[in-house]
Design an enzyme around this catalytic site. Structure first.
Site, PDB file in Angstrom:
ATOM      1  N   GLY A   8       0.833  -1.196   0.000  1.00 33.18           N
ATOM      2  CA  GLY A   8       0.000   0.000   0.000  1.00 33.18           C
ATOM      3  C   GLY A   8       0.863   1.239   0.000  1.00 33.18           C
ATOM      4  O   GLY A   8       1.200   1.763   1.061  1.00 33.18           O
ATOM      5  N   VAL A  12      -0.069   6.912   4.071  1.00 36.28           N
ATOM      6  CA  VAL A  12       0.332   6.301   5.334  1.00 36.28           C
ATOM      7  C   VAL A  12       1.449   5.287   5.116  1.00 36.28           C
ATOM      8  O   VAL A  12       2.450   5.273   5.839  1.00 36.28           O
ATOM      9  CB  VAL A  12      -0.872   5.631   6.021  1.00 36.28           C
ATOM     10  N   GLY A  13       1.306   4.432   4.109  1.00 36.57           N
ATOM     11  CA  GLY A  13       2.327   3.429   3.847  1.00 36.57           C
ATOM     12  C   GLY A  13       3.675   4.043   3.559  1.00 36.57           C
ATOM     13  O   GLY A  13       4.706   3.575   4.054  1.00 36.57           O
ATOM     14  N   ASN A 101      -7.612   1.334   7.378  1.00 34.21           N
ATOM     15  CA  ASN A 101      -8.751   1.977   8.034  1.00 34.21           C
ATOM     16  C   ASN A 101      -9.967   1.054   7.985  1.00 34.21           C
ATOM     17  O   ASN A 101     -10.035   0.131   7.180  1.00 34.21           O
ATOM     18  CB  ASN A 101      -9.111   3.288   7.322  1.00 34.21           C
ATOM     19  N   ALA A 127      -0.751  11.648   7.578  1.00 34.20           N
ATOM     20  CA  ALA A 127       0.025  11.565   6.343  1.00 34.20           C
ATOM     21  C   ALA A 127      -0.764  12.177   5.203  1.00 34.20           C
ATOM     22  O   ALA A 127      -1.984  12.070   5.152  1.00 34.20           O
ATOM     23  CB  ALA A 127       0.364  10.114   6.031  1.00 34.20           C
ATOM     24  N   LYS A 182     -10.979   3.902  17.383  1.00 39.96           N
ATOM     25  CA  LYS A 182     -10.556   4.666  16.212  1.00 39.96           C
ATOM     26  C   LYS A 182     -11.685   4.772  15.202  1.00 39.96           C
ATOM     27  O   LYS A 182     -11.919   5.837  14.612  1.00 39.96           O
ATOM     28  CB  LYS A 182      -9.326   4.026  15.564  1.00 39.96           C
ATOM     29  N   ASN A 186     -13.386   8.052  13.317  1.00 38.73           N
ATOM     30  CA  ASN A 186     -13.435   8.143  11.858  1.00 38.73           C
ATOM     31  C   ASN A 186     -14.872   8.230  11.335  1.00 38.73           C
ATOM     32  O   ASN A 186     -15.135   8.897  10.332  1.00 38.73           O
ATOM     33  CB  ASN A 186     -12.746   6.930  11.226  1.00 38.73           C
ATOM     34  N   ASN A 190     -14.752  11.581   9.158  1.00 44.58           N
ATOM     35  CA  ASN A 190     -14.558  11.317   7.730  1.00 44.58           C
ATOM     36  C   ASN A 190     -15.782  11.629   6.866  1.00 44.58           C
ATOM     37  O   ASN A 190     -15.684  12.393   5.901  1.00 44.58           O
ATOM     38  CB  ASN A 190     -14.101   9.871   7.525  1.00 44.58           C
ATOM     39  N   SER A 252      -9.022  11.403   5.071  1.00 44.49           N
ATOM     40  CA  SER A 252      -8.741  10.521   3.937  1.00 44.49           C
ATOM     41  C   SER A 252      -9.970  10.346   3.059  1.00 44.49           C
ATOM     42  O   SER A 252      -9.872  10.277   1.831  1.00 44.49           O
ATOM     43  CB  SER A 252      -8.251   9.160   4.437  1.00 44.49           C
TER      44      SER A 252
END
Length: 297
Positions: A8, A12-13, A101, A127, A182, A186, A190, A252
């Site tokens: 990925g 983030v990766g 996620n 990120a 988390k 989100n 999000n 994201s």
């Protein structure tokens, strides 16, 4: 010393690849077919202090899975199963660390890889992808890993090199609870920021007070049904803290929708709706339908 293979190459990766590489950890990127035949350039990381650093990683493709010793999965949630299924030669001893996620994929991963150590994880590092092979580390966070099957318990030592590279990494026997915590955050930030085309911090403007209050109550109600014991007041304090800490960030889901990409709405809000039962969650449902409509599915 293990080599960390990251599946990925998104924001983030790539940030995790950069942070690991800066600490001298060997890192490879497991690339998708669209990268085949192209030059694999150095990754450019913009650090929290604004410095630009080149990060060198080893490119790998699915047919080279036999060389993978530790796999960090940071793809979009809806890509996880397809990407992992392509790794037909992945050794049974290779730990698979799921850092995507959303939720709802674990049982399928375990069914595909019944002998591998499978670890679930959460990370709150910020990120942002600013260009091809250019990523910015926008916020330092915590990373937690925990066992998704019995074989994973032997892999607790992986948190030590992660902690050195990321600034924090810990082992939790209640990783499901941490994932739910988390997901709850989100599921508020999000879809709201994506639907209204705003930065995270704008959710604290007075015009969003009512919807933020109702949505947080709905999400908390479902989380309580799933066993979370956090009070509504404490959840709202935690939510506000995250919004304030990420005030200048775009979520994201906002970025995915803005760039015409598929979002993770099914694995975030969809996960909640699937577990709400008879609980009334009208705002969750409305946001879910809105994001699905906007992404054309």
């Amino acid at each position: 010393m293990t080599e960390w293979t990251i599946m990925g190459a998104g924001a983030v990766g790539c940030v995790l690849a950069g942070l690991l590489s800066r600490r001298g950890e060997p890192v490879s990127l497991l690339l998708s077919e669209r990268h085949r035949g192209h030059l694999h350039p150095s990754l450019e990381l913009i650090t929290l202090s604004g410095q630009h650093e080149l990060v060198h990683t080893r490119p790998l493709f699915a047919e080279q899975a036999a060389a993978v010793t530790t796999l960090l999965v940071t793809t979009k949630a809806y890509q996880v199963i397809g990407a992992l299924s392509a790794l037909r030669s992945l050794p049974a001893a290779t730990p698979i660390i799921l850092l995507h996620n959303g939720m709802g994929l674990l049982d399928e991963v375990l069914a595909h890889f019944p002998h591998n150590p499978v670890l679930a994880g959460v990370s709150s590092h910020g990120a942002l992808k600013e260009g091809d092979w250019l990523v910015r580390h926008t916020g330092k966070g915590e990373t937690w890993l925990g066992p998704a099957n019995e074989a994973a318990r032997a892999c607790a030592g992986l948190v030590e090199p992660l902690a050195r590279a990321l600034g924090h990494a810990g082992w939790s026997e209640d990783i499901l609870g941490l994932q739910h915590r988390k997901l709850a955050i989100n599921a508020v930030i999000n879809p709201l920021t994506a639907s209204h085309d705003i930065r995270n911090g704008q959710l604290l403007e007075p015009r969003f007070a009512a919807v933020l209050e109702q949505l947080s109550e709905e999400v908390h109600r479902v989380m309580a049904r799933l066993g979370q014991q956090e009070s509504l007041a404490r959840f709202r304090r935690r939510l506000r803290s995250v919004i304030e800490l990420t005030a200048t960030n775009y979520s994201s889901m906002h970025q995915d929708l803005h760039h015409g990409r598929r979002t993770e709405i099914d694995q975030i809000t969809g996960y909640l709706l699937g577990r709400a039962g008879e609980l009334p969650v009208p705002v969750c449902r409305q946001l879910y339908q809105d994001i699905r409509r906007r992404q054309g599915r």
